[in-house]
Write an enzyme that holds these catalytic residues in place. Structure first.
Site, mmCIF file in Angstrom:
data_model
loop_
_atom_site.group_PDB
_atom_site.id
_atom_site.type_symbol
_atom_site.label_atom_id
_atom_site.label_comp_id
_atom_site.label_asym_id
_atom_site.label_seq_id
_atom_site.Cartn_x
_atom_site.Cartn_y
_atom_site.Cartn_z
ATOM 1 N N TRP A 135 0.824 -1.210 0.000
ATOM 2 C CA TRP A 135 0.000 0.000 0.000
ATOM 3 C C TRP A 135 0.858 1.260 0.000
ATOM 4 O O TRP A 135 0.520 2.246 -0.660
ATOM 5 C CB TRP A 135 -0.979 -0.023 1.160
ATOM 6 C CG TRP A 135 -2.011 -1.080 0.966
ATOM 7 C CD1 TRP A 135 -2.152 -2.255 1.653
ATOM 8 C CD2 TRP A 135 -3.022 -1.091 -0.056
ATOM 9 N NE1 TRP A 135 -3.193 -2.984 1.127
ATOM 10 C CE2 TRP A 135 -3.747 -2.303 0.091
ATOM 11 C CE3 TRP A 135 -3.397 -0.204 -1.061
ATOM 12 C CZ2 TRP A 135 -4.824 -2.639 -0.747
ATOM 13 C CZ3 TRP A 135 -4.455 -0.531 -1.900
ATOM 14 C CH2 TRP A 135 -5.148 -1.735 -1.738
ATOM 15 N N ASP A 149 -1.463 6.838 6.722
ATOM 16 C CA ASP A 149 -2.546 5.994 6.215
ATOM 17 C C ASP A 149 -2.830 4.957 7.307
ATOM 18 O O ASP A 149 -2.081 4.011 7.496
ATOM 19 C CB ASP A 149 -2.120 5.316 4.917
ATOM 20 C CG ASP A 149 -3.179 4.360 4.375
ATOM 21 O OD1 ASP A 149 -4.229 4.176 5.033
ATOM 22 O OD2 ASP A 149 -2.949 3.766 3.301
ATOM 23 N N LYS A 154 -12.376 -1.572 7.394
ATOM 24 C CA LYS A 154 -11.634 -2.553 8.173
ATOM 25 C C LYS A 154 -11.939 -2.427 9.664
ATOM 26 O O LYS A 154 -12.231 -3.408 10.330
ATOM 27 C CB LYS A 154 -10.139 -2.408 7.912
ATOM 28 C CG LYS A 154 -9.767 -2.591 6.435
ATOM 29 C CD LYS A 154 -8.310 -2.337 6.173
ATOM 30 C CE LYS A 154 -7.999 -2.270 4.687
ATOM 31 N NZ LYS A 154 -8.209 -3.540 3.988
#
Length: 362
Positions: free
Chosen positions: A103, A173, A197
């Protein structure tokens, strides 16, 4: 409920059963309005109450200090990969990133589209099995910001503490570990997280940004991709993802009722200790991917001796009601995502299955 799966999906992921049941009760008619929240205007008083309550709860649970703005936006964390450099890069500045896995790499690739980008530290040489030491970061003085990915869902690594970047804003993030533990928001210039999530269903992305960073971009940026657009309108410039924000608010109420961020950390450490203990006790039968000092509280990644054995593990686990244990397609292996809403009982069931599988196939 007897037929609930053992849900270890990486995202969208498990939601608290109590939240799902409450949403079910309120779905057809919300707050005696004669209609569903899904049907009503985002400009009306009923939805606005939901909207601002979710914002207030998020600030409370994260301990967001004065001088920050909470935004509800769309497009997932992947859109933030572009919005950050579009809004924050200025002439003569660079975007600095820490490369810790899949990511972080995607974020770096997007930033390169908008300006000069540097890698301040990287664990690529070690196949992203660890988080770089804070002392390894080499941040240029003309950096507009430093970006890190708090938890890499694919590799299963996580920052245990965050670097002090001084006057250069730190951007995190936190898509896969927001509210899994207490953090000091004031360390960051900006935090962002896709909700699917730890905070709710897919569809809404949380941005917590320091107000001095909300300014007119130096680039020509479309209206909907500007932070000042959403900040000025309290995230109501256009139709927000109303039901996703409602669900996030209900998850936040659940987090508060279960001890807040500190309660989540105790719960998550118990789950992680169970699984990592099973891996470490297996005498090499299960091999953890991440180095011990960088292991994630959220995504437990591991391998078996052969891909055939891993396929058998997935097949047998699915037959026993386990979902989502196959590793990401880009790296293979196995992965158990144990986000806040995953019950300890599900993790104990997985521990029992893993020990039994080893005994039968060792």
């Amino acid at each position: 409920m007897a037929n609930r799966a053992y849900n270890f999906n990486a995202g969208p992921a498990a939601l608290p059963l109590e939240v799902l049941q409450k949403a079910q009760q309120e779905f057809v008619e919300f707050d005696n309005s004669g209609m569903s929240l899904m049907e009503m205007s985002h400009r009306g008083a009923i939805y606005e109450k939901v909207h601002y309550e979710a914002e207030k709860l998020l600030k409370e649970l994260l301990g967001v200090p004065d001088g920050y703005k909470v935004l509800f936006v769309q497009g997932g964390a992947s859109t933030q990969f572009a919005m950050i450099p579009m809004n924050l890069l200025r002439p003569g500045t660079k975007a600095a990133y820490v490369a810790t896995g899949s990511w972080a790499t995607k974020a770096i690739q997007e930033a390169k589209l908008f300006g000069e980008t540097v890698v301040a530290a990287s664990s690529e040489a070690n196949a992203y099995k660890h988080i770089p030491a804070i002392g390894e970061l080499n941040v240029p003085a003309d950096a507009a910001y430093v970006h890190l990915t708090s938890n890499e869902t694919i590799e299963g690594t996580q920052w245990s503490e965050y670097p002090d970047t001084g006057s250069i804003p730190l951007i995190g993030d936190l898509s896969s570990d927001i509210l899994c533990r207490p953090i000091n928001v004031s360390q960051f210039g900006m935090i962002y997280a896709g909700a699917q999530k730890n905070l709710g269903p897919s569809g809404v992305t949380i941005v917590i940004i320091r107000e001095d960073l909300i300014a007119k971009p130096s680039l020509t940026v479309p209206t909907m991709l500007r932070y000042d657009t959403h900040a000025k309108a309290d995230s109501l410039y256009n139709t927000p993802p109303t039901f996703a924000i409602y669900m996030a608010g209900e998850v936040l109420k659940w987090v508060k009722a279960n001890g807040g961020a500190a309660g989540m950390e105790a719960r998550n450490r118990e789950k992680a200790d169970l699984l990592y203990g099973t891996i470490d006790d297996s005498q090499g039968y299960y091999r953890g991917f991440a180095e011990r000092g960088s292991r994630s509280l959220m995504n437990v990644t591991f391998r078996l001796a052969t891909e055939e054995l891993e396929k058998l593990f997935v097949k047998e686990s699915e037959a026993q009601g386990f979902v989502g244990l196959k590793g990401h397609r880009s790296v293979g292996g196995l992965r158990a995502s144990i986000y806040n809403a995953v019950p300890v009982e599900s993790v104990r069931a997985l521990e029992d299955f893993m020990r039994d599988f080893q005994q039968r196939n060792g």
